[in-house]
Design a protein around this motif. Structure first.
Motif, PDB file in Angstrom:
ATOM      1  N   TYR A  40       0.760  -1.344   0.005  1.00 37.12           N
ATOM      2  CA  TYR A  40       0.040   0.021  -0.022  1.00 37.12           C
ATOM      3  C   TYR A  40       0.802   1.148   0.085  1.00 37.12           C
ATOM      4  O   TYR A  40       0.601   2.247  -0.819  1.00 37.12           O
ATOM      5  CB  TYR A  40      -0.872   0.040   1.187  1.00 37.12           C
ATOM      6  N   VAL A  41       1.800   1.437   1.003  1.00 33.19           N
ATOM      7  CA  VAL A  41       2.536   2.676   1.049  1.00 33.19           C
ATOM      8  C   VAL A  41       3.583   2.802  -0.181  1.00 33.19           C
ATOM      9  O   VAL A  41       3.545   3.979  -0.802  1.00 33.19           O
ATOM     10  CB  VAL A  41       3.552   2.544   2.195  1.00 33.19           C
ATOM     11  N   LYS A  42       4.156   1.701  -1.000  1.00 41.69           N
ATOM     12  CA  LYS A  42       4.824   1.877  -2.104  1.00 41.69           C
ATOM     13  C   LYS A  42       3.833   2.462  -3.087  1.00 41.69           C
ATOM     14  O   LYS A  42       4.129   3.218  -4.102  1.00 41.69           O
ATOM     15  CB  LYS A  42       5.434   0.349  -2.662  1.00 41.69           C
ATOM     16  N   ALA A  43       2.530   1.923  -3.340  1.00 42.83           N
ATOM     17  CA  ALA A  43       1.483   2.540  -4.291  1.00 42.83           C
ATOM     18  C   ALA A  43       0.969   3.743  -4.038  1.00 42.83           C
ATOM     19  O   ALA A  43       0.969   4.811  -4.927  1.00 42.83           O
ATOM     20  CB  ALA A  43       0.568   1.431  -4.305  1.00 42.83           C
ATOM     21  N   ASP A  44       0.905   4.155  -2.895  1.00 48.55           N
ATOM     22  CA  ASP A  44       0.232   5.353  -2.351  1.00 48.55           C
ATOM     23  C   ASP A  44       1.108   6.556  -2.530  1.00 48.55           C
ATOM     24  O   ASP A  44       0.755   7.561  -2.809  1.00 48.55           O
ATOM     25  CB  ASP A  44      -0.437   5.239  -1.107  1.00 48.55           C
ATOM     26  N   TYR A  45       2.607   6.179  -2.160  1.00 52.49           N
ATOM     27  CA  TYR A  45       3.527   7.287  -2.273  1.00 52.49           C
ATOM     28  C   TYR A  45       3.426   7.813  -3.871  1.00 52.49           C
ATOM     29  O   TYR A  45       3.574   8.948  -3.910  1.00 52.49           O
ATOM     30  CB  TYR A  45       4.964   6.680  -1.992  1.00 52.49           C
ATOM     31  N   GLU A  46       3.630   6.848  -4.796  1.00 54.43           N
ATOM     32  CA  GLU A  46       3.562   7.227  -6.199  1.00 54.43           C
ATOM     33  C   GLU A  46       2.259   7.754  -6.776  1.00 54.43           C
ATOM     34  O   GLU A  46       2.123   8.858  -7.696  1.00 54.43           O
ATOM     35  CB  GLU A  46       3.928   6.102  -7.084  1.00 54.43           C
ATOM     36  N   TYR A  47       1.017   7.349  -6.083  1.00 51.18           N
ATOM     37  CA  TYR A  47      -0.102   7.867  -6.343  1.00 51.18           C
ATOM     38  C   TYR A  47      -0.266   9.191  -5.845  1.00 51.18           C
ATOM     39  O   TYR A  47      -0.794  10.322  -6.552  1.00 51.18           O
ATOM     40  CB  TYR A  47      -1.236   7.172  -5.631  1.00 51.18           C
ATOM     41  N   LEU A  48       0.174   9.544  -4.657  1.00 51.45           N
ATOM     42  CA  LEU A  48       0.206  11.014  -4.316  1.00 51.45           C
ATOM     43  C   LEU A  48       1.167  11.961  -5.215  1.00 51.45           C
ATOM     44  O   LEU A  48       0.699  13.074  -5.162  1.00 51.45           O
ATOM     45  CB  LEU A  48       0.605  10.969  -2.825  1.00 51.45           C
ATOM     46  N   ASN A  49       1.906  11.526  -5.456  1.00 53.17           N
ATOM     47  CA  ASN A  49       3.083  12.215  -6.709  1.00 53.17           C
ATOM     48  C   ASN A  49       2.183  12.563  -7.692  1.00 53.17           C
ATOM     49  O   ASN A  49       2.338  13.769  -8.245  1.00 53.17           O
ATOM     50  CB  ASN A  49       4.141  11.363  -6.898  1.00 53.17           C
ATOM     51  N   ALA A  50       1.414  11.628  -8.244  1.00 53.52           N
ATOM     52  CA  ALA A  50       0.479  11.923  -9.472  1.00 53.52           C
ATOM     53  C   ALA A  50      -0.488  13.084  -9.178  1.00 53.52           C
ATOM     54  O   ALA A  50      -0.804  13.844  -9.768  1.00 53.52           O
ATOM     55  CB  ALA A  50       0.046  10.644 -10.030  1.00 53.52           C
ATOM     56  N   PHE A  51      -1.255  12.717  -7.780  1.00 50.57           N
ATOM     57  CA  PHE A  51      -2.201  13.401  -7.417  1.00 50.57           C
ATOM     58  C   PHE A  51      -1.903  15.159  -7.370  1.00 50.57           C
ATOM     59  O   PHE A  51      -2.587  16.050  -7.700  1.00 50.57           O
ATOM     60  CB  PHE A  51      -2.691  13.313  -5.809  1.00 50.57           C
TER      61      PHE A  51
END
Length: 228
Positions: A40-51
């Protein structure tokens, strides 16, 4: 009924499904597989970059200084505040936050990001809002749901995560996004309203799928070991 109240009513099934997802329940119960948390943390870190990049696109499509200021503040919020729930999760599993950064997005997260980018680049500000709103809104309600149901104290491993979303700035952010979308959706055509509803519902579906992706440690097919 405002437009966003209608959106919430029409997507209640997805909100309830998110509350009942085993990853979300595990946050409340204080028991989750370490590998799921790390995924989750791996994916959410990159997701928030895109956000944050989408916030930048919203700035480029904003004519009002109030909107530009708001989105600039939200980029700062993601950079300096929304790291705290990530750090809570990392502390629970004993892995440095920095060691979970820089990973490729799993399929579901990749699709979610591209869904929002599509509306950011091809739509107007109302479409950006419709596509982004389910993220803070569902997290706000998840936090309140878990806080009220489990009443986590200081000894609860995910208490900082829960209270960050239940009692922090997420409600103010969600209220602002809702209010702005209500303003922009007023007097739109039927076709435009349908497009906004579609963007919102797909993001709700992808919010559920993001939790599922993390819980099951979803990978691209080429990364799986095929046993013959």
């Amino acid at each position: 009924m405002t437009f966003t109240e209608l959106l919430r009513k029409e997507n209640n099934d997805l909100f309830e499904a998110i509350f009942d997802h085993p990853f979300v329940r595990g946050l409340g119960e204080g028991n989750l597989p370490a590998e799921s948390i790390a995924h989750y943390v791996k994916a959410d870190y990159e997701y928030l970059n895109a956000f944050m990049q989408i916030y930048g696109t919203a700035i480029s499509k904003s004519s009002a200084r109030e909107d530009i200021l708001f989105y600039n503040e939200q980029i700062n919020f993601v950079l300096n505040s929304e790291i705290h729930p990530h750090r809570n999760l990392c502390e629970v599993i004993g892995i440095r936050y920095e060691d979970l950064q820089g990973y490729a997005l799993p399929p579901t997260a990749d699709h979610y990001v591209k869904h929002m980018l599509y509306h950011a680049h091809y739509g107007d500000l109302s479409e950006i809002l419709a596509a982004q709103l389910p993220c803070p809104w569902t997290y706000l309600e998840i936090g309140k749901h878990l806080r009220d149901r489990f009443q986590p104290g200081e000894d609860h491993p995910f208490s900082p995560w829960i209270h960050f979303y239940a009692d922090g700035e997420m409600e103010e952010l969600t209220d602002h996004l809702r209010s702005r979308l209500d303003e922009l959706a007023e007097n739109v055509s039927e076709a435009k309203e349908a497009r906004l509803k579609d963007a919102f519902r797909k993001s709700c579906q992808l919010e559920w799928a993001f939790w599922d992706m993390a819980y099951n440690c979803e990978q691209w097919p080429s990364e799986k070991v095929v046993v013959k």
